[in-house]
Design a protein around this motif. Structure first.
Motif, PDB file in Angstrom:
ATOM      1  N   PRO A 134     -10.250 -14.652  30.467  1.00 31.35           N
ATOM      2  CA  PRO A 134     -10.543 -13.384  29.780  1.00 31.35           C
ATOM      3  C   PRO A 134     -10.743 -13.518  28.276  1.00 31.35           C
ATOM      4  N   GLN A 135     -10.168 -14.564  27.672  1.00 29.61           N
ATOM      5  CA  GLN A 135     -10.316 -14.749  26.229  1.00 29.61           C
ATOM      6  C   GLN A 135     -11.744 -15.136  25.840  1.00 29.61           C
ATOM      7  N   PHE A 136     -12.522 -15.611  26.810  1.00 30.15           N
ATOM      8  CA  PHE A 136     -13.882 -16.068  26.516  1.00 30.15           C
ATOM      9  C   PHE A 136     -14.949 -15.224  27.213  1.00 30.15           C
ATOM     10  N   ILE A 137     -14.535 -14.127  27.815  1.00 29.14           N
ATOM     11  CA  ILE A 137     -15.468 -13.242  28.500  1.00 29.14           C
ATOM     12  C   ILE A 137     -15.624 -11.961  27.685  1.00 29.14           C
ATOM     13  N   HIS A 138     -16.864 -11.606  27.400  1.00 30.35           N
ATOM     14  CA  HIS A 138     -17.148 -10.425  26.590  1.00 30.35           C
ATOM     15  C   HIS A 138     -18.109  -9.517  27.364  1.00 30.35           C
ATOM     16  N   ALA A 139     -17.654  -8.312  27.635  1.00 32.44           N
ATOM     17  CA  ALA A 139     -18.436  -7.403  28.469  1.00 32.44           C
ATOM     18  C   ALA A 139     -19.728  -6.952  27.810  1.00 32.44           C
ATOM     19  N   GLY A 140     -19.823  -7.000  26.482  1.00 31.33           N
ATOM     20  CA  GLY A 140     -20.990  -6.457  25.804  1.00 31.33           C
ATOM     21  C   GLY A 140     -22.010  -7.457  25.335  1.00 31.33           C
ATOM     22  N   ASP A 141     -21.986  -8.698  25.867  1.00 26.90           N
ATOM     23  CA  ASP A 141     -22.941  -9.684  25.357  1.00 26.90           C
ATOM     24  C   ASP A 141     -24.189  -9.819  26.221  1.00 26.90           C
ATOM     25  N   GLY A 142     -24.386  -8.897  27.174  1.00 28.97           N
ATOM     26  CA  GLY A 142     -25.587  -8.917  27.992  1.00 28.97           C
ATOM     27  C   GLY A 142     -25.444  -9.636  29.316  1.00 28.97           C
ATOM     28  N   TRP A 143     -24.354 -10.383  29.501  1.00 24.92           N
ATOM     29  CA  TRP A 143     -24.099 -11.091  30.769  1.00 24.92           C
ATOM     30  C   TRP A 143     -23.099 -10.288  31.596  1.00 24.92           C
ATOM     31  N   PRO A 144     -23.340 -10.115  32.905  1.00 21.75           N
ATOM     32  CA  PRO A 144     -22.315  -9.501  33.747  1.00 21.75           C
ATOM     33  C   PRO A 144     -21.032 -10.329  33.721  1.00 21.75           C
ATOM     34  N   VAL A 145     -19.894  -9.665  33.864  1.00 20.09           N
ATOM     35  CA  VAL A 145     -18.612 -10.370  33.831  1.00 20.09           C
ATOM     36  C   VAL A 145     -18.553 -11.437  34.917  1.00 20.09           C
ATOM     37  N   ALA A 146     -19.068 -11.121  36.111  1.00 24.42           N
ATOM     38  CA  ALA A 146     -19.050 -12.092  37.212  1.00 24.42           C
ATOM     39  C   ALA A 146     -19.863 -13.338  36.854  1.00 24.42           C
ATOM     40  N   ALA A 147     -21.000 -13.152  36.184  1.00 24.84           N
ATOM     41  CA  ALA A 147     -21.834 -14.293  35.793  1.00 24.84           C
ATOM     42  C   ALA A 147     -21.129 -15.143  34.743  1.00 24.84           C
ATOM     43  N   GLN A 148     -20.471 -14.501  33.782  1.00 24.32           N
ATOM     44  CA  GLN A 148     -19.732 -15.249  32.763  1.00 24.32           C
ATOM     45  C   GLN A 148     -18.584 -16.034  33.399  1.00 24.32           C
ATOM     46  N   THR A 149     -17.884 -15.375  34.325  1.00 22.61           N
ATOM     47  CA  THR A 149     -16.783 -16.043  35.011  1.00 22.61           C
ATOM     48  C   THR A 149     -17.294 -17.229  35.813  1.00 22.61           C
ATOM     49  N   GLY A 150     -18.435 -17.050  36.470  1.00 19.61           N
ATOM     50  CA  GLY A 150     -19.010 -18.138  37.247  1.00 19.61           C
ATOM     51  C   GLY A 150     -19.411 -19.312  36.381  1.00 19.61           C
ATOM     52  N   LEU A 151     -19.997 -19.034  35.214  1.00 24.16           N
ATOM     53  CA  LEU A 151     -20.404 -20.116  34.311  1.00 24.16           C
ATOM     54  C   LEU A 151     -19.195 -20.870  33.769  1.00 24.16           C
ATOM     55  N   LEU A 152     -18.169 -20.133  33.350  1.00 24.02           N
ATOM     56  CA  LEU A 152     -16.952 -20.783  32.867  1.00 24.02           C
ATOM     57  C   LEU A 152     -16.302 -21.605  33.979  1.00 24.02           C
ATOM     58  N   SER A 153     -16.370 -21.088  35.196  1.00 29.10           N
ATOM     59  CA  SER A 153     -15.806 -21.811  36.339  1.00 29.10           C
ATOM     60  C   SER A 153     -16.538 -23.125  36.558  1.00 29.10           C
TER      61      SER A 153
END
Length: 207
Positions: A134-153
């Motif tokens: 959650p410290q590296f996921i930002h809801a307002g940067d244009g990426w869906p949260v699921a996509a950001q989580t998947g990339l970090l994963s």
């Protein structure tokens, strides 16, 4: 997601992955027992991948907030580590001969399943996703949260694969001609598994 965010996450994630623990202990043990450390690495990474799917699905918060689920997961993981650690102490690994290596290769699936159990039953891995991501996921940067989580994963899983594979290969290469040192390192690995399992149980019982 910005490149600077990914770089910052990778630095923090590597610090955690480089910290020796049950995964390291199993990678070392597998490296000494078999000709290939790939099955053990695949199993360990698969356990983390299972948690990645949970995180992407948005269930990490639910699981982390459920004391009952975490208790069951912690106890199961701790008992599993105690069992594996005791087995390693009873039969410490030495660098495998050619014949023994061929025999070990036949049980690659069993090696993978053990690796999956070690990382998949470790609640610390789940809490890593819940507390760090959650410290590296930002809801307002244009990426869906699921996509950001998947990339970090994917970044985390790649780091795990590289580190665990390297640890296993180095353990086998460095200790290949040193059977007594190999036994000592394996016993230390087994003791680490038992210690981590005992700490997990103690934390859960104390809580």
């Amino acid at each position: 997601m910005q490149t600077t965010t990914l770089a910052a996450f990778l630095m923090v994630d590597l610090l955690l992955v480089f910290t020796p623990g049950a995964d390291w202990a199993y990678a070392i043990s597998a490296g000494l027992r078999g000709r290939s450390v790939a099955p053990a690495t695949i199993g360990l990474v698969a356990g983390h991948a299972a948690y990645a799917l949970v995180a992407v699905a948005g269930l990490a918060v639910i699981v982390a907030r459920s004391p009952a689920v975490l208790t069951v997961l912690t106890v199961a993981g701790a008992v599993y580590l105690l069992w594996l650690g005791w087995g390693v102490l009873r039969q410490p690994a030495v660098p495998a001969s050619a014949a023994a290596a061929e025999e070990t290769e036949a049980s690659g699936m069993q090696t993978m399943l053990k690796g999956f159990g070690i990382s998949g039953l470790n609640p610390k891995a789940l809490l890593l996703y819940f507390s760090l991501f959650p410290q590296f996921i930002h809801a307002g940067d244009g990426w869906p949260v699921a996509a950001q989580t998947g990339l970090l994963s994917m970044v985390h899983l790649t780091a795990c694969a590289v580190v665990y594979l390297t640890v296993g290969v180095l353990a086998r290469t460095v200790l290949k001609t040193r059977p007594s040192a190999a036994r000592t390192v394996t016993r230390v690995s087994g003791a680490m598994m038992i210690a981590i399992g005992a700490l997990l149980l103690a934390e859960r019982l104390a809580g």
